[in-house]
Design a protein around this motif. Structure first.
Motif, PDB file in Angstrom:
ATOM      1  N   LEU A  69       5.001 -10.984  -3.557  1.00  0.00           N
ATOM      2  CA  LEU A  69       5.830  -9.990  -4.244  1.00  0.00           C
ATOM      3  C   LEU A  69       7.298 -10.376  -4.180  1.00  0.00           C
ATOM      4  N   ILE A  70       7.738 -10.839  -3.006  1.00  0.00           N
ATOM      5  CA  ILE A  70       9.132 -11.274  -2.868  1.00  0.00           C
ATOM      6  C   ILE A  70       9.414 -12.478  -3.768  1.00  0.00           C
ATOM      7  N   GLY A  73       9.157 -11.474  -7.583  1.00  0.00           N
ATOM      8  CA  GLY A  73      10.030 -10.384  -8.009  1.00  0.00           C
ATOM      9  C   GLY A  73      11.328 -10.882  -8.615  1.00  0.00           C
ATOM     10  N   PRO A  74      12.153  -9.961  -9.101  1.00  0.00           N
ATOM     11  CA  PRO A  74      13.383 -10.358  -9.809  1.00  0.00           C
ATOM     12  C   PRO A  74      14.389 -11.100  -8.944  1.00  0.00           C
ATOM     13  N   ARG A  75      14.313 -10.943  -7.616  1.00  0.00           N
ATOM     14  CA  ARG A  75      15.245 -11.641  -6.728  1.00  0.00           C
ATOM     15  C   ARG A  75      14.579 -12.801  -5.989  1.00  0.00           C
ATOM     16  N   GLY A  76      13.341 -13.080  -6.304  1.00  0.00           N
ATOM     17  CA  GLY A  76      12.620 -14.147  -5.640  1.00  0.00           C
ATOM     18  C   GLY A  76      12.888 -15.502  -6.254  1.00  0.00           C
ATOM     19  N   GLY A  79      10.485 -15.501  -9.546  1.00  0.00           N
ATOM     20  CA  GLY A  79      10.891 -14.430 -10.457  1.00  0.00           C
ATOM     21  C   GLY A  79      12.348 -14.512 -10.846  1.00  0.00           C
ATOM     22  N   GLU A  83      13.907 -14.953 -14.557  1.00  0.00           N
ATOM     23  CA  GLU A  83      14.892 -13.999 -15.065  1.00  0.00           C
ATOM     24  C   GLU A  83      16.121 -14.730 -15.609  1.00  0.00           C
ATOM     25  N   HIS A  89      10.338 -11.232 -14.764  1.00  0.00           N
ATOM     26  CA  HIS A  89       9.711 -11.633 -13.514  1.00  0.00           C
ATOM     27  C   HIS A  89       8.225 -11.305 -13.554  1.00  0.00           C
ATOM     28  N   ALA A  91       6.290  -9.918 -10.967  1.00  0.00           N
ATOM     29  CA  ALA A  91       5.780  -8.834 -10.132  1.00  0.00           C
ATOM     30  C   ALA A  91       5.284  -7.687 -11.005  1.00  0.00           C
ATOM     31  N   GLY A  96       1.212 -12.162 -12.755  1.00  0.00           N
ATOM     32  CA  GLY A  96       1.420 -12.208 -11.311  1.00  0.00           C
ATOM     33  C   GLY A  96       0.113 -12.070 -10.557  1.00  0.00           C
ATOM     34  N   ILE A 172       1.160  -7.045  -5.227  1.00  0.00           N
ATOM     35  CA  ILE A 172       1.935  -7.717  -6.275  1.00  0.00           C
ATOM     36  C   ILE A 172       1.711  -7.114  -7.656  1.00  0.00           C
TER      37      ILE A 172
END
Length: 232
Positions: A69-70, A73-76, A79, A83, A89, A91, A96, A172
Motif C-alpha cells: 500500500l505504501i 500509493g500516491p507517495r510511494g 505510485g 503520479e 497511483h 492503491a 494494484g 491494498i
C-alpha cells in the motif's frame, strides 16, 4: 445461481475469478525465466534469492499488504512515479490487486517451476547443445515440455491461492464493489453483519472450486506418473 448468490456476491466472485486468471497468467509468463535462472544458479547467494521468493509464505499478509500500500500509493516509490508521469497511483485499484496477488503468490509459482526445472536430466540439454540448438531453443523445446507438470501445479496452486486472498487484498484494494471487493472480503462482510447464510453460500462456492482444481491437478499428475513411470 441467482437464488443461491446475491448479485453483489456474483460480482465479487467475478472479480475474484478475473483477478486469479490475470494474476496466474502474468506470473507464469514473468516468473518462468526467474525460476529457470534460480534452478540453474550455482552461486552461494542462491539461498538469499530462495529466501526472498519464499518470504510471502511466512510474512503476515497484512504486513505485506501494508508495504505494498505504501509503495503503490500516491507517495510511494511506484505510485509516486506514476503520479509524476500523469498516471494514477495503483492503491485501491484492480491493477494494484494484480500486483499484490502476484507478489503474495510468488512462491506458489516459483517453487513448483524451480523443482521441475531442477529435476530435468542435464544430459538432454547437453545433447541438444551438441546439435547446435541455441539456449532459447533448448529452453522451449526441451525444458518447458518436460516441466509441464510443474507448470500445471504452479498454475493451479497460484489460481487457488489467489481466490482465497484476504489480508493483502483488503490492505491494498479495500472493498470497492465491482472493482476490488473479492469473494473473501464479501464473506467477511457477511459474517460481520451476521448473515451466515450468505457467507455459507459464497464460501461453499470457493470450497468447491478449490477442491475441483486440486482434484484435477492430482488426477493429471497420477496419469503422468503411470505413463512416464515413477522416475520421470
Amino acid at each position: 445461481m441467482d437464488g443461491f448468490l446475491s448479485p453483489a456476491d456474483l460480482t465479487a466472485l467475478g472479480v475474484t475469478l478475473r483477478l486469479a486468471m490475470i494474476s496466474t497468467g502474468l506470473m507464469l509468463v514473468l516468473f518462468t525465466p526467474l525460476a529457470w535462472g534460480l534452478a540453474r544458479m550455482r552461486s552461494s547467494s542462491k539461498a538469499v534469492f530462495e529466501a526472498i521468493v519464499a518470504l510471502p509464505l511466512v510474512l503476515p499478509p497484512t504486513v505485506l499488504g501494508f508495504y505494498l500500500l505504501i509503495a503503490l500509493g500516491p507517495r510511494g516509490v511506484v505510485g509516486g512515479a506514476l503520479e509524476s508521469l500523469g498516471f494514477g497511483h495503483l492503491a485501491f485499484s484492480f491493477s494494484g490487486l494484480v500486483i499484490g496477488s502476484m507478489i503474495y503468490s510468488l512462491p506458489f509459482v516459483m517453487q513448483p517451476l524451480q523443482n521441475a526445472f531442477q529435476a530435468l536430466d542435464p544430459r538432454l540439454m547437453e545433447a541438444a547443445a551438441t546439435l547446435r540448438a541455441s539456449p532459447l531453443d533448448r529452453f522451449f523445446t526441451i525444458a518447458v515440455p518436460l516441466a509441464s507438470r510443474g507448470f500445471l501445479s504452479a498454475a493451479v496452486l497460484s489460481f487457488a491461492h489467489t481466490m482465497g486472498e484476504f489480508g493483502v487484498v483488503i490492505m491494498i484494494g479495500g472493498s470497492i464493489p465491482g472493482e476490488t471487493r473479492v469473494a473473501s472480503i464479501a464473506i467477511f462482510n457477511h459474517v460481520e453483519t451476521m448473515d451466515y447464510a450468505a457467507a455459507h453460500g459464497l464460501a461453499g462456492v470457493l470450497l468447491v472450486i478449490s477442491f475441483l482444481l486440486l482434484l484435477g491437478v492430482f488426477a493429471v499428475n497420477r496419469r503422468f506418473a503411470r505413463i512416464t513411470g515413477p522416475g520421470a
